[in-house]
Design an enzyme around this catalytic site. Sequence first.
Site, mmCIF file in Angstrom:
data_model
loop_
_atom_site.group_PDB
_atom_site.id
_atom_site.type_symbol
_atom_site.label_atom_id
_atom_site.label_comp_id
_atom_site.label_asym_id
_atom_site.label_seq_id
_atom_site.Cartn_x
_atom_site.Cartn_y
_atom_site.Cartn_z
ATOM 1 N N LYS A 1 34.800 61.033 7.859
ATOM 2 C CA LYS A 1 36.050 60.275 7.885
ATOM 3 C C LYS A 1 37.321 61.428 8.136
ATOM 4 O O LYS A 1 36.936 62.414 7.789
ATOM 5 C CB LYS A 1 36.191 59.841 6.231
ATOM 6 C CG LYS A 1 35.159 58.783 5.820
ATOM 7 C CD LYS A 1 35.356 58.461 4.425
ATOM 8 C CE LYS A 1 34.548 57.449 3.599
ATOM 9 N NZ LYS A 1 34.509 55.977 4.501
ATOM 10 N N ARG B 1 25.080 50.417 2.241
ATOM 11 C CA ARG B 1 24.041 49.228 2.245
ATOM 12 C C ARG B 1 22.666 49.880 2.512
ATOM 13 O O ARG B 1 21.825 49.059 2.317
ATOM 14 C CB ARG B 1 24.534 48.461 3.645
ATOM 15 C CG ARG B 1 24.670 49.216 4.861
ATOM 16 C CD ARG B 1 25.545 48.403 6.034
ATOM 17 N NE ARG B 1 26.665 48.716 5.847
ATOM 18 C CZ ARG B 1 27.868 48.014 6.705
ATOM 19 N NH1 ARG B 1 27.448 47.371 7.556
ATOM 20 N NH2 ARG B 1 29.042 48.237 6.236
#
Length: 463
Positions: free
Chosen positions: A239, A313
Amino acid sequence: MRSALLAPAPDQTAIPVHFVDTASTSARLADLGAEAEAWAAANGFDGAAGRLLIVPGEGLTARAVLFGVREPARPGFAAGELARKLPAGIYRFELEETAQTDAALAFALGSYRFTRYLRDDERPGPRLMVDAGVDLDALGIVLDGVGLARDLINTPANDLGPAELAETARDLFALHGGTTRVIEGEALLAEGFPMVHAVGRASDRAPRLVDAQWGDEEHPKVTLVGKGVVFDTGGLDIKPASAMTLMKKDMGGAANVLGLAAMIMAAHLPVRLRVIVPAVENAISGAAFRPGDVLPSRKGLSVEIGNTDAEGRLVLADALALADAESPELLIDMATLTGAARVALGPELPPLFTDDETFAAHLASCAETVDDPVWRLPLWRPYERYLESRVADINHINTSGAGFAGSITAALFLARFVENAGTWAHLDIYGWTPSDRPGHPTGGEAQAIRALFALLRDRYGEA
């Protein structure tokens, strides 16, 4: 937050707080007398929403408070603003019992402060004395659950790693007579959690799978799964710095399910509760998993990695497969999963995904009643084509949809790992309040768990 609320006392020293609007202000001031009317006029107070007037009494004491809201008879969460605006003192709300209960909850939630790292924090705040009909024990159960979730999210990753998150769950369930099993490090591979291991293996803090249980085995099975990524660098798809600032909150799903579990157990709801938390740090090292890797999963599906910054996920998929195997009556997962959910609905409104129409309607009703909103989005099956892979059973992110429907495709990915549960629901929460709102101070936030607790009480009743 419990300490902000006081049981009724025999004396009447608490300062009355009157909720008004522009239409009712004149009559209320007339009741208080000419001096109050003159004081309001001098301060330009007209009862507009959000305006506060402290009416002076003898000496330096306050005689009464007027606070402008949209619905004076039922101020609801607007009353939470008073926890921040009122000076220190003891107050009472001039409201009917039901409205007073809701306003007291909002006031207490608004009084929350995270003080763990403050050297000196002895500033007194306002406190609220409630009427005898207000159930302080019931309010306390909700406040404790919300407080736990907020505290966990606000705690930085240097003090809340996978081990500390697992220990929090262990302590919580032990307090209520439950049990907790923690699978750690390489044991995750031996016990069939390859994606939890893959996401957490790059950190020097070993990944864990927390499996906690409480309640009578004969009661309906309710299972909660929470994403416990204690910090998310993005992995090799790192990020930017600006996107990493709040990544201590990436375990917000775990924090919220633990807060909800605390409410369920404290209220002794007649359910067999199970909480599963994959607790990992998505770090960067030579052991990090890579874009393009194909990982096995607990369910047996092979998963192509499209982006290592969509790690949540993956760990949820292994945890859901474990939860689903025993066919719980109700399976709920919560996760700070996608930026797409924030683009669609903003930070205050978490999307809900479920195929159960009855459950969705019930939760929507409870959410409105307790002012803890959710908004249903569709599990739009045609978008499953966006998860297709040429080299594996499924790709874990949307690689061919031009970035469309990110929250939906994430939910569709998770849905592939659930087939036996009576009802499955996924909530893509934000877990954070970006700026102060009534009852919601800036910082870590519990989202949807008050609504879910209300649903569970409705559905299963009290013990």
